[in-house]
Design a protein around this motif. Sequence first.
Motif, PDB file in Angstrom:
ATOM      1  N   TRP A 131      -1.997  -5.343-102.905  1.00 40.01           N
ATOM      2  CA  TRP A 131      -1.076  -4.258-102.607  1.00 40.01           C
ATOM      3  C   TRP A 131      -1.780  -3.224-101.716  1.00 40.01           C
ATOM      4  N   THR A 132      -1.043  -2.649-100.778  1.00 44.40           N
ATOM      5  CA  THR A 132      -1.538  -1.517-100.007  1.00 44.40           C
ATOM      6  C   THR A 132      -0.474  -0.428-100.028  1.00 44.40           C
ATOM      7  N   VAL A 133      -0.932   0.815-100.087  1.00 44.31           N
ATOM      8  CA  VAL A 133      -0.038   1.968-100.070  1.00 44.31           C
ATOM      9  C   VAL A 133      -0.517   2.907 -98.972  1.00 44.31           C
ATOM     10  N   THR A 134       0.373   3.285 -98.084  1.00 38.35           N
ATOM     11  CA  THR A 134       0.063   4.302 -97.089  1.00 38.35           C
ATOM     12  C   THR A 134       1.087   5.427 -97.226  1.00 38.35           C
ATOM     13  N   SER A 135       0.631   6.652 -97.013  1.00 35.93           N
ATOM     14  CA  SER A 135       1.486   7.812 -97.205  1.00 35.93           C
ATOM     15  C   SER A 135       1.453   8.700 -95.970  1.00 35.93           C
ATOM     16  N   SER A 136       2.553   9.404 -95.716  1.00 40.48           N
ATOM     17  CA  SER A 136       2.633  10.287 -94.548  1.00 40.48           C
ATOM     18  C   SER A 136       1.687  11.471 -94.661  1.00 40.48           C
ATOM     19  N   ASP A 137       1.165  11.743 -95.859  1.00 40.86           N
ATOM     20  CA  ASP A 137       0.227  12.865 -96.012  1.00 40.86           C
ATOM     21  C   ASP A 137      -1.229  12.434 -95.900  1.00 40.86           C
ATOM     22  N   GLY A 138      -1.471  11.158 -95.521  1.00 36.20           N
ATOM     23  CA  GLY A 138      -2.828  10.697 -95.269  1.00 36.20           C
ATOM     24  C   GLY A 138      -3.473   9.914 -96.387  1.00 36.20           C
ATOM     25  N   LEU A 139      -2.787   9.747 -97.511  1.00 30.29           N
ATOM     26  CA  LEU A 139      -3.320   8.959 -98.625  1.00 30.29           C
ATOM     27  C   LEU A 139      -3.267   7.470 -98.299  1.00 30.29           C
ATOM     28  N   SER A 140      -4.281   6.726 -98.737  1.00 26.96           N
ATOM     29  CA  SER A 140      -4.240   5.268 -98.638  1.00 26.96           C
ATOM     30  C   SER A 140      -4.775   4.663 -99.933  1.00 26.96           C
ATOM     31  N   VAL A 141      -4.150   3.563-100.347  1.00 27.85           N
ATOM     32  CA  VAL A 141      -4.521   2.900-101.603  1.00 27.85           C
ATOM     33  C   VAL A 141      -4.553   1.403-101.357  1.00 27.85           C
ATOM     34  N   GLU A 142      -5.548   0.739-101.924  1.00 30.21           N
ATOM     35  CA  GLU A 142      -5.602  -0.715-101.935  1.00 30.21           C
ATOM     36  C   GLU A 142      -5.937  -1.171-103.342  1.00 30.21           C
ATOM     37  N   TYR A 143      -5.147  -2.110-103.863  1.00 25.01           N
ATOM     38  CA  TYR A 143      -5.469  -2.640-105.181  1.00 25.01           C
ATOM     39  C   TYR A 143      -4.937  -4.058-105.329  1.00 25.01           C
ATOM     40  N   THR A 144      -5.453  -4.740-106.313  1.00 27.52           N
ATOM     41  CA  THR A 144      -5.046  -6.106-106.623  1.00 27.52           C
ATOM     42  C   THR A 144      -4.485  -6.139-108.031  1.00 27.52           C
ATOM     43  N   SER A 145      -3.351  -6.790-108.195  1.00 26.30           N
ATOM     44  CA  SER A 145      -2.816  -7.002-109.536  1.00 26.30           C
ATOM     45  C   SER A 145      -3.037  -8.457-109.934  1.00 26.30           C
ATOM     46  N   ILE A 146      -3.520  -8.652-111.141  1.00 26.43           N
ATOM     47  CA  ILE A 146      -3.766  -9.985-111.684  1.00 26.43           C
ATOM     48  C   ILE A 146      -2.949 -10.096-112.961  1.00 26.43           C
ATOM     49  N   VAL A 147      -1.964 -10.987-112.967  1.00 26.45           N
ATOM     50  CA  VAL A 147      -1.055 -11.101-114.093  1.00 26.45           C
ATOM     51  C   VAL A 147      -1.157 -12.498-114.712  1.00 26.45           C
ATOM     52  N   ASP A 148      -1.488 -12.543-115.984  1.00 23.83           N
ATOM     53  CA  ASP A 148      -1.474 -13.788-116.743  1.00 23.83           C
ATOM     54  C   ASP A 148      -0.207 -13.772-117.590  1.00 23.83           C
ATOM     55  N   GLN A 162      -3.793  -6.676-114.973  1.00 23.69           N
ATOM     56  CA  GLN A 162      -4.925  -5.849-114.570  1.00 23.69           C
ATOM     57  C   GLN A 162      -4.713  -5.361-113.142  1.00 23.69           C
ATOM     58  N   LEU A 163      -4.908  -4.063-112.923  1.00 21.64           N
ATOM     59  CA  LEU A 163      -4.869  -3.463-111.596  1.00 21.64           C
ATOM     60  C   LEU A 163      -6.273  -2.996-111.242  1.00 21.64           C
ATOM     61  N   LEU A 164      -6.816  -3.498-110.147  1.00 17.78           N
ATOM     62  CA  LEU A 164      -8.162  -3.157-109.709  1.00 17.78           C
ATOM     63  C   LEU A 164      -8.108  -2.665-108.267  1.00 17.78           C
ATOM     64  N   GLY A 165      -8.597  -1.454-108.011  1.00 18.21           N
ATOM     65  CA  GLY A 165      -8.556  -0.981-106.643  1.00 18.21           C
ATOM     66  C   GLY A 165      -9.103   0.412-106.475  1.00 18.21           C
ATOM     67  N   SER A 166      -8.747   1.041-105.365  1.00 12.91           N
ATOM     68  CA  SER A 166      -9.231   2.389-105.074  1.00 12.91           C
ATOM     69  C   SER A 166      -8.214   3.117-104.201  1.00 12.91           C
ATOM     70  N   SER A 167      -8.244   4.445-104.305  1.00 15.86           N
ATOM     71  CA  SER A 167      -7.425   5.292-103.433  1.00 15.86           C
ATOM     72  C   SER A 167      -8.363   6.209-102.658  1.00 15.86           C
ATOM     73  N   VAL A 168      -7.949   6.553-101.448  1.00 15.45           N
ATOM     74  CA  VAL A 168      -8.745   7.413-100.582  1.00 15.45           C
ATOM     75  C   VAL A 168      -7.874   8.592-100.148  1.00 15.45           C
ATOM     76  N   LEU A 169      -8.342   9.807-100.427  1.00 15.07           N
ATOM     77  CA  LEU A 169      -7.616  11.005-100.032  1.00 15.07           C
ATOM     78  C   LEU A 169      -7.861  11.319 -98.555  1.00 15.07           C
ATOM     79  N   PRO A 170      -7.026  12.159 -97.955  1.00 21.27           N
ATOM     80  CA  PRO A 170      -7.194  12.476 -96.525  1.00 21.27           C
ATOM     81  C   PRO A 170      -8.581  12.996 -96.168  1.00 21.27           C
ATOM     82  N   ASP A 171      -9.256  13.682 -97.114  1.00 22.42           N
ATOM     83  CA  ASP A 171     -10.585  14.227 -96.816  1.00 22.42           C
ATOM     84  C   ASP A 171     -11.709  13.247 -97.128  1.00 22.42           C
ATOM     85  N   GLY A 172     -11.348  12.017 -97.531  1.00 21.82           N
ATOM     86  CA  GLY A 172     -12.346  10.983 -97.764  1.00 21.82           C
ATOM     87  C   GLY A 172     -12.792  10.819 -99.194  1.00 21.82           C
TER      88      GLY A 172
END
Length: 374
Positions: A131-148, A162-172
């Motif tokens: 999954w990737t998430v991008t936002s108009s305010d500069g946020l970006s997120v990448e994560y993986t979902s693993i479903v059994d 399980q959700l594994l990932g990270s988010s990055v704010l506009p300031d890093g």
Amino acid sequence: MNPASGRLWLSAVVLLALVFASLPAGHAQEFVSTVPGQVAAAMHVQQWSQILWGLVSTQTGTETPSFGEPVLNPDGSVSQSFRTADGTAATLTAWPDGSAQLDIILPDGTTQTVLQSVPDFDGISVTTIDWTVTSSDGLSVEYTSIVDDRGTVFEIADDITQLLGSSVLPDGITQDFDVLTADGLTDVLSTQSDGSVFTLSVPLALPKFLLPDFSQVAVGTYTGPGANVQFMLTPTPRHPDRWAALLADLGGGITGTFSLNSDFSGFGQLTESDQEGEVLLALLSWAQDGDTHLYLLSGTDRHMGPAGASLDYLQHRWLTLTALLGPAPGVGLTLIRPDRLRRSPRPPVGPLRRPGTRGGSLRPPPSDRTAAQR
């Protein structure tokens, strides 16, 4: 605040002023230093409650959630629009290969785009999606979902997710997260690049384990520079259907007892226990946006804020598909579930991590949990 509440609050502040003279200045500074960590814990609770279950929206929204009819597009994809209780509008488009796109417009006008990859199926029971998430305010997120799915494709209650990932704010500034849901329990582990760590362990409600079970205690921790907070979230007799109280152990005999509003703002008191009993130290309140006031025993109103980057993460929170598609009162769940529409074989993966005891020492013992959740 109504007149009666205002008089009660003023009386409490006057009482604090009478007691404050007996406390050494150094001691006052000691408990004041615990406040930013306490508020940071509350901000992270609000953030993850909205990310995973959309609790802020459902508890404060005034609109009736609505769902449009599925529309078949010329390229073979299917789209469906919906609107949540707080006015968030979204359109979900799913393609025949199982990939999907979610376009979101938040009430403040911010837009988010969520892209879901083609699901990878191991041929047995485990499906992996990026999954990737991008936002108009500069946020970006990448994560993986693993479903059994445990071999029951259309039965959600027994899934391990399980959700594994990270988010990055506009300031890093970054936030790494690991969210595990299994056996009626969701465990959140969130590690921030400011050095703070937040955990939350939430029992889920029968029969589908889609939302928190507010009749049971949820527990968590927040640690960071100068902060080591353990807390519990509970309902109250007046508000049995949500978390309405936050009880915190701030270390050194200092505890916090707070009422929690539906928008996750709060107010209450800090106390200290010693051999002679419990002593009132201060009154504390915080707004939904983290604006904090500490009313000292001297009658001073100290304006503060939460520790670390907790407020930044709250302001730039993102939404999962689950948070937006969760069941709403009086509304059937008719939306597309693209993660279950099509699954492509892939090489087998290792077993998912089972939930641990990351909630801290305040976590209720197994005997306090229902047999269905053990």
